[in-house]
Scaffold this motif. Structure first.
Motif, PDB file in Angstrom:
ATOM      1  N   ALA A 285      77.752  14.781  67.201  1.00  0.00           N
ATOM      2  CA  ALA A 285      78.551  15.798  66.490  1.00  0.00           C
ATOM      3  C   ALA A 285      77.880  16.184  65.175  1.00  0.00           C
ATOM      4  N   PHE A 286      77.366  15.168  64.475  1.00  0.00           N
ATOM      5  CA  PHE A 286      76.676  15.449  63.207  1.00  0.00           C
ATOM      6  C   PHE A 286      75.433  16.313  63.466  1.00  0.00           C
ATOM      7  N   ALA A 287      74.685  15.932  64.493  1.00  0.00           N
ATOM      8  CA  ALA A 287      73.454  16.671  64.818  1.00  0.00           C
ATOM      9  C   ALA A 287      73.782  18.136  65.146  1.00  0.00           C
ATOM     10  N   GLN A 288      74.850  18.342  65.923  1.00  0.00           N
ATOM     11  CA  GLN A 288      75.250  19.718  66.265  1.00  0.00           C
ATOM     12  C   GLN A 288      75.610  20.494  64.999  1.00  0.00           C
ATOM     13  N   GLN A 289      76.284  19.783  64.065  1.00  0.00           N
ATOM     14  CA  GLN A 289      76.667  20.439  62.815  1.00  0.00           C
ATOM     15  C   GLN A 289      75.449  20.880  62.027  1.00  0.00           C
ATOM     16  N   MET A 290      74.424  20.022  62.015  1.00  0.00           N
ATOM     17  CA  MET A 290      73.204  20.370  61.290  1.00  0.00           C
ATOM     18  C   MET A 290      72.545  21.599  61.933  1.00  0.00           C
ATOM     19  N   ILE A 291      72.566  21.639  63.274  1.00  0.00           N
ATOM     20  CA  ILE A 291      71.963  22.789  63.971  1.00  0.00           C
ATOM     21  C   ILE A 291      72.728  24.070  63.596  1.00  0.00           C
ATOM     22  N   THR A 292      74.063  23.989  63.679  1.00  0.00           N
ATOM     23  CA  THR A 292      74.899  25.173  63.401  1.00  0.00           C
ATOM     24  C   THR A 292      74.741  25.639  61.956  1.00  0.00           C
ATOM     25  N   ASP A 293      74.904  24.698  61.013  1.00  0.00           N
ATOM     26  CA  ASP A 293      74.920  25.083  59.598  1.00  0.00           C
ATOM     27  C   ASP A 293      73.547  25.566  59.121  1.00  0.00           C
ATOM     28  N   HIS A 294      72.504  24.817  59.465  1.00  0.00           N
ATOM     29  CA  HIS A 294      71.179  25.217  58.967  1.00  0.00           C
ATOM     30  C   HIS A 294      70.696  26.507  59.643  1.00  0.00           C
ATOM     31  N   SER A 295      71.157  26.725  60.888  1.00  0.00           N
ATOM     32  CA  SER A 295      70.821  28.003  61.537  1.00  0.00           C
ATOM     33  C   SER A 295      71.521  29.149  60.802  1.00  0.00           C
ATOM     34  N   ALA A 296      72.788  28.918  60.431  1.00  0.00           N
ATOM     35  CA  ALA A 296      73.539  29.961  59.713  1.00  0.00           C
ATOM     36  C   ALA A 296      72.874  30.268  58.372  1.00  0.00           C
ATOM     37  N   VAL A 297      72.432  29.218  57.674  1.00  0.00           N
ATOM     38  CA  VAL A 297      71.786  29.427  56.371  1.00  0.00           C
ATOM     39  C   VAL A 297      70.470  30.183  56.561  1.00  0.00           C
ATOM     40  N   ASN A 298      69.716  29.799  57.581  1.00  0.00           N
ATOM     41  CA  ASN A 298      68.437  30.492  57.803  1.00  0.00           C
ATOM     42  C   ASN A 298      68.635  31.952  58.183  1.00  0.00           C
ATOM     43  N   LYS A 299      69.740  32.222  58.893  1.00  0.00           N
ATOM     44  CA  LYS A 299      70.013  33.625  59.243  1.00  0.00           C
ATOM     45  C   LYS A 299      70.280  34.424  57.963  1.00  0.00           C
ATOM     46  N   GLN A 300      71.101  33.856  57.086  1.00  0.00           N
ATOM     47  CA  GLN A 300      71.397  34.546  55.822  1.00  0.00           C
ATOM     48  C   GLN A 300      70.133  34.707  54.988  1.00  0.00           C
ATOM     49  N   ALA A 301      69.321  33.650  54.963  1.00  0.00           N
ATOM     50  CA  ALA A 301      68.073  33.708  54.191  1.00  0.00           C
ATOM     51  C   ALA A 301      67.154  34.786  54.782  1.00  0.00           C
ATOM     52  N   GLY A 302      67.097  34.844  56.121  1.00  0.00           N
ATOM     53  CA  GLY A 302      66.263  35.854  56.790  1.00  0.00           C
ATOM     54  C   GLY A 302      66.739  37.261  56.467  1.00  0.00           C
ATOM     55  N   ASP A 303      68.065  37.452  56.517  1.00  0.00           N
ATOM     56  CA  ASP A 303      68.628  38.777  56.202  1.00  0.00           C
ATOM     57  C   ASP A 303      68.303  39.170  54.759  1.00  0.00           C
ATOM     58  N   LEU A 304      68.391  38.179  53.865  1.00  0.00           N
ATOM     59  CA  LEU A 304      68.161  38.493  52.448  1.00  0.00           C
ATOM     60  C   LEU A 304      66.697  38.845  52.180  1.00  0.00           C
ATOM     61  N   VAL A 305      65.778  38.065  52.748  1.00  0.00           N
ATOM     62  CA  VAL A 305      64.365  38.369  52.462  1.00  0.00           C
ATOM     63  C   VAL A 305      63.961  39.720  53.053  1.00  0.00           C
ATOM     64  N   LYS A 306      64.596  40.072  54.179  1.00  0.00           N
ATOM     65  CA  LYS A 306      64.328  41.400  54.745  1.00  0.00           C
ATOM     66  C   LYS A 306      64.792  42.479  53.772  1.00  0.00           C
ATOM     67  N   LYS A 307      66.010  42.263  53.286  1.00  0.00           N
ATOM     68  CA  LYS A 307      66.595  43.236  52.356  1.00  0.00           C
ATOM     69  C   LYS A 307      65.749  43.341  51.082  1.00  0.00           C
ATOM     70  N   LEU A 308      65.265  42.207  50.608  1.00  0.00           N
ATOM     71  CA  LEU A 308      64.492  42.194  49.362  1.00  0.00           C
ATOM     72  C   LEU A 308      63.013  42.546  49.598  1.00  0.00           C
ATOM     73  N   LYS A 309      62.676  42.675  50.891  1.00  0.00           N
ATOM     74  CA  LYS A 309      61.277  42.952  51.274  1.00  0.00           C
ATOM     75  C   LYS A 309      60.330  41.878  50.720  1.00  0.00           C
ATOM     76  N   VAL A 310      60.810  40.633  50.856  1.00  0.00           N
ATOM     77  CA  VAL A 310      59.987  39.485  50.461  1.00  0.00           C
ATOM     78  C   VAL A 310      59.550  38.785  51.743  1.00  0.00           C
ATOM     79  N   LYS A 311      58.271  38.476  51.832  1.00  0.00           N
ATOM     80  CA  LYS A 311      57.809  37.752  53.028  1.00  0.00           C
ATOM     81  C   LYS A 311      57.680  36.277  52.657  1.00  0.00           C
ATOM     82  N   PRO A 312      58.454  35.394  53.347  1.00  0.00           N
ATOM     83  CA  PRO A 312      58.353  33.961  53.005  1.00  0.00           C
ATOM     84  C   PRO A 312      56.908  33.479  53.105  1.00  0.00           C
TER      85      PRO A 312
END
Lengths: 111, 185
Positions: free
Chosen positions: B70-97
């Protein structure tokens, strides 16, 4: 003419004794909002009347749930920037959690 | 490898010490190196999240313990959600990681940890995974506080880092709960 200060004092007395009835359950209830932010339910305790609606708004980046199994409260996954609304129909105190994050707790009191 | 497989206190200390050294070096590097640019910070955030997603996927496939799963699934869900937001933001800011020594070091330490975990199974694996999650989230929080948040120049990027911090704190507490629960068995 009824002296107004006495009337007000009586009303205050009834209210403090809990004798003022809650709003009727019928008709359009009041809408309330609970924010989910910083991995917390804000406010953590909310009191509403039967017929009111409560909307949980997820302002966190990670998904959450509003879950109270015994009371049959289950929002399912609420993603970032999404919301879930529940109509309070039965009086009682409902402690709820986020199924995903064990430290997150809230209480919904329905009068 | 015997000492790593051992569930003795010495084995556990060695595992924890190895990971702590690797992560401390990263955290120290992040603080001492020239302040990371926003593109590098984005690269570190993406790498840090992906590492824990991968660790979670491995744990979900390998562990038989429901709490660990259950913990492992939570890490997959939460960190995926954060990476999606981070991806959306860098696109918007036109920053390439961008990769940096810090992001490369994170990936290299994560590979070492994954290799160590591959050699373990059952309760030993569960304990090592949970211990690692405690150490990892603690170190990522340190890096957030000491290197990433203070150096982020773009307000929205800084805001995202600040917003993600409570989730990492909750993960740390959750990981500690899993460690404590496993210790009782």
């Amino acid at each position: 003419m009824i002296p107004r200060p006495r009337t007000l004092a009586l009303l205050a007395l009834f209210a403090s004794a809990g004798l003022v009835p809650p709003a009727p359950a019928s008709g359009a209830g009041t809408g309330h909002e609970v924010r989910i932010e910083g991995m917390k339910f804000v406010p953590a305790r909310i009191e509403v009347h039967r017929g009111d609606t409560v909307t949980w708004v997820n302002q966190d980046l990670v998904p959450h749930t509003v879950t109270a199994q015994k009371a049959g409260l289950e929002s399912g996954q609420i993603d970032h920037d999404k919301r879930w609304t529940y109509k309070a129909s039965k009086a009682g105190e409902i402690p709820y959690v986020c199924r995903f994050h064990p430290g997150m707790r809230g209480i919904l009191v329905v009068k | 490898m015997k000492s790593l497989r051992s569930n003795s206190p010495r084995g556990n200390i060695l595992r924890a010490a190895g990971l702590a050294c690797a992560l401390f070096a990263l955290s120290a590097h992040a603080q001492q190196a020239a302040a990371p640019s926003d593109a590098q910070i984005a690269g570190i955030v993406v790498a840090a999240n992906q590492i824990d997603i991968d660790a979670g996927k491995a744990a979900k496939a390998k562990s038989k313990n429901k709490e660990v799963q259950a913990f492992a699934q939570q890490m997959i869900t939460d960190h995926s959600a954060v990476n999606k937001q981070a991806g959306d933001l860098v696109k918007k800011l036109k920053v390439k990681p961008e990769d940096s020594d810090t992001s490369k070091g994170l990936k290299s330490a994560a590979k070492q940890t994954a290799d160590k975990l591959k050699g373990l199974s059952g309760a030993e694996y569960d304990k090592a995974y949970a211990d690692n999650e405690v150490a990892y989230h603690q170190q990522v929080l340190d890096a957030l506080d000491k290197a990433l948040i203070p150096n982020a120049k773009n307000a929205e990027l800084k805001g995202l880092l600040e917003k993600v911090r409570p989730a990492f704190v909750a993960h740390l507490e959750h990981a500690k709960m899993v460690v404590a629960s496993l210790a009782k068995k």
